[in-house]
Design an enzyme around this catalytic site. Structure first.
Site, PDB file in Angstrom:
ATOM      1  N   LYS A  84     -11.196  16.845 -55.901  1.00 56.77           N
ATOM      2  CA  LYS A  84     -12.157  17.118 -56.980  1.00 56.77           C
ATOM      3  C   LYS A  84     -13.523  17.560 -56.449  1.00 56.77           C
ATOM      4  O   LYS A  84     -14.229  18.313 -57.105  1.00 56.77           O
ATOM      5  CB  LYS A  84     -12.303  15.901 -57.881  1.00 56.77           C
ATOM      6  CG  LYS A  84     -11.071  15.706 -58.762  1.00 56.77           C
ATOM      7  CD  LYS A  84     -11.325  14.772 -59.904  1.00 56.77           C
ATOM      8  CE  LYS A  84     -10.197  14.827 -60.912  1.00 56.77           C
ATOM      9  NZ  LYS A  84      -8.977  14.116 -60.432  1.00 56.77           N
ATOM     10  N   GLU A 106     -17.167  15.031 -68.038  1.00 53.25           N
ATOM     11  CA  GLU A 106     -16.274  14.055 -68.657  1.00 53.25           C
ATOM     12  C   GLU A 106     -15.545  13.327 -67.541  1.00 53.25           C
ATOM     13  O   GLU A 106     -15.405  13.866 -66.443  1.00 53.25           O
ATOM     14  CB  GLU A 106     -15.249  14.770 -69.550  1.00 53.25           C
ATOM     15  CG  GLU A 106     -14.015  15.327 -68.820  1.00 53.25           C
ATOM     16  CD  GLU A 106     -14.292  16.511 -67.888  1.00 53.25           C
ATOM     17  OE1 GLU A 106     -15.391  17.081 -67.964  1.00 53.25           O
ATOM     18  OE2 GLU A 106     -13.397  16.847 -67.082  1.00 53.25           O
ATOM     19  N   SER A 371      -3.165  15.399 -53.012  1.00 49.55           N
ATOM     20  CA  SER A 371      -4.439  15.645 -53.701  1.00 49.55           C
ATOM     21  C   SER A 371      -5.474  14.544 -53.490  1.00 49.55           C
ATOM     22  O   SER A 371      -6.669  14.804 -53.574  1.00 49.55           O
ATOM     23  CB  SER A 371      -4.191  15.848 -55.192  1.00 49.55           C
ATOM     24  OG  SER A 371      -3.455  14.759 -55.734  1.00 49.55           O
TER      25      SER A 371
HETATM   26  C1  LIG Z   1      -7.725  14.108 -61.036  1.00 53.60           C
HETATM   27  C2  LIG Z   1      -6.648  14.067 -60.025  1.00 53.60           C
HETATM   28  C3  LIG Z   1      -5.444  14.803 -60.178  1.00 53.60           C
HETATM   29  C4  LIG Z   1      -5.118  15.599 -61.399  1.00 53.60           C
HETATM   30  O1  LIG Z   1      -5.953  16.682 -61.654  1.00 53.60           O
HETATM   31  P1  LIG Z   1      -5.523  18.190 -61.434  1.00 53.60           P
HETATM   32  O2  LIG Z   1      -6.606  18.948 -62.084  1.00 53.60           O
HETATM   33  O3  LIG Z   1      -4.195  18.390 -62.104  1.00 53.60           O
HETATM   34  O4  LIG Z   1      -5.440  18.426 -59.989  1.00 53.60           O
HETATM   35  C5  LIG Z   1      -4.518  14.759 -59.153  1.00 53.60           C
HETATM   36  N1  LIG Z   1      -4.721  14.015 -58.039  1.00 53.60           N
HETATM   37  C6  LIG Z   1      -5.843  13.299 -57.865  1.00 53.60           C
HETATM   38  C7  LIG Z   1      -5.988  12.499 -56.615  1.00 53.60           C
HETATM   39  C8  LIG Z   1      -6.841  13.290 -58.846  1.00 53.60           C
HETATM   40  O5  LIG Z   1      -7.958  12.558 -58.656  1.00 53.60           O
END
Ligand SMILES: *Cc1c(COP(=O)(O)O)cnc(C)c1O
Length: 389
Positions: A84, A106, A371
């Site tokens: 993020k 948000e 992610s």
């Molecule tokens: C917020 C988040 C997501 C989901 O958001 P996307 O916009 O679909 O990438 C996925 N993995 C993590 C670690 C997150 O914090």
């Protein structure tokens, strides 16, 4: 493609008030994309502050176990623990070039709120975060973390008191205060140009991964796998491979199972075409009412999916699947035990699909977008499993 559309999806379904605001944003965004100085500044902070490039790590133990070649794109190693920060650094820098003094955001579980508060602290902008009351109660630590970073946290006591209500409030604030305020939207969602802005700032994931896999394997991967909440980490990885033969798989939250109705599987479950938060996509609804969604991972728990994913699904360019809460929890343990990496529960959804993929794809090369890291989820998982803390 019509401007702001991905096939029929996307667009700008918003109040008249916001039209000139989003046009101003679009113009500023088009300008910074061509601006070398902006690009240098962005690269500087991504590298020196956030920790890019992230490694593409060959997960040898997991690969052996499953009989496929798995590479993990380590977004979990970034400052604040997830992808993020790529988007919030980019958007806060963009806000600064537009002369804005204040950013708003948000947040659901608080991850995007923390990443926005972090970038706002770094670049000296005022920051207001909107968060549903129920989410704020579940995620007290992240509320405090945002305050530590100097942000105001505005608790939203309307609707289901969760993420979608927080987005409604943020859009309302934006429509009132746009003269000095930029709205840092957290995923590849919302009215145009947001899906394109967020994709642009997250594309660094795929740009790096492409170079890294060519170096490691001298060929492109057979598959990309990423979890899909709004869809920003997935589109950030996919974008650089759209013209190749690499197959792409987005993993949605299957929750307690599609048949129970308690899930967030918009494409792979029972979503329908509809409009939410300014954009046409697949959404979970009943007779025009947005449905309550469920997932063990807060980051995937949202009733709409980014419009470009809806389009890639219709083109059959990407495939969307779901895994359940319990499969994700199993994968949380699997990665921890095989590789010594505790994934975010969101990312664990992508890992959970690998055993299924491996059944028909022996020896194939796969990049999984890791992610985020799982430290934030350890207590939650321990509670679910009845551990005595
Ligand atoms: C917020 C988040 C997501 C989901 O958001 P996307 O916009 O679909 O990438 C996925 N993995 C993590 C670690 C997150 O914090």
């Amino acid at each position: 493609m019509n401007k702001g559309r991905f096939g029929e999806f996307g667009g700008r379904y918003i109040s008249e008030l916001l039209v000139p605001v989003l046009e101003e944003l679009e113009t500023a965004f088009e300008k910074v994309k061509e601006d070398k100085e902006f690009k240098n500044k962005l690269d500087y902070y991504l590298s020196k502050y956030a920790g890019r490039p992230t490694p593409l790590y060959f997960a040898e133990n997991l690969s052996k176990k499953l009989g496929i070649k798995i590479y993990l794109k380590r977004e979990d190693l970034l400052h604040t623990g997830a992808h993020k920060i790529n988007n919030t650094i980019g958007q806060v820098l963009l806000a600064r070039t537009m002369g804005k003094k204040r950013v708003i955001a948000e947040t659901g579980a608080g991850q995007h709120g923390v990443a926005t508060a972090t970038a706002a602290a770094l670049f000296g902008l005022e920051c207001d975060v909107y968060m549903g009351k129920e989410d704020a109660e579940r995620q007290k630590l992240n509320v405090y973390r945002m305050k530590l970073l100097g942000a105001n946290v505005n608790i939203v006591d309307a609707g289901s008191r969760t993420l979608k209500d927080a987005i409604n409030e943020a859009l309302r604030d934006y429509a009132t205060n746009f003269k000095d305020t930029h709205y840092v939207l957290g995923s590849a969602l919302g009215p145009y140009p947001y899906p394109s802005i967020v994709k642009y700032f997250q594309s660094v994931i795929g740009i790096e991964a492409r170079t890294q896999i060519l170096e490691a394997e001298q060929c492109l991967p057979d598959y990309l796998v990423a979890c899909v909440g709004g869809g920003s980490n997935a589109i950030g990885l996919f974008a650089q491979f759209l013209d190749d033969n690499t197959k792409m798989i987005g993993v949605e939250a299957g929750g307690k199972g599609i048949s129970t109705g308690k899930h967030a599987a918009r494409i792979s479950g029972d979503g329908q075409k509809g409009v939410l938060h300014g954009s046409l996509s697949y959404i979970l609804q009943d007779n025009g009412q947005i449905r309550e969604t469920h997932s063990v991972s807060a980051g995937l728990d949202y009733p709409a999916i980014g419009p470009e994913h809806a389009y890639l699904h219709e083109l059959k360019r990407a495939q969307y699947v779901s895994v359940t809460d319990s499969e994700a929890l199993e994968a949380f343990h699997l990665l921890a035990e095989t590789e010594g990496i505790i994934p975010a529960l969101e990312s664990a959804h992508a890992i959970a699909y690998l055993p299924k993929l491996a059944k028909q794809n022996k020896n194939k090369i796969i990049i999984v977008n890791l992610s985020g890291r799982g430290d934030k989820d350890v207590e939650h998982v321990a509670k679910i499993e009845g551990a005595n803390l």
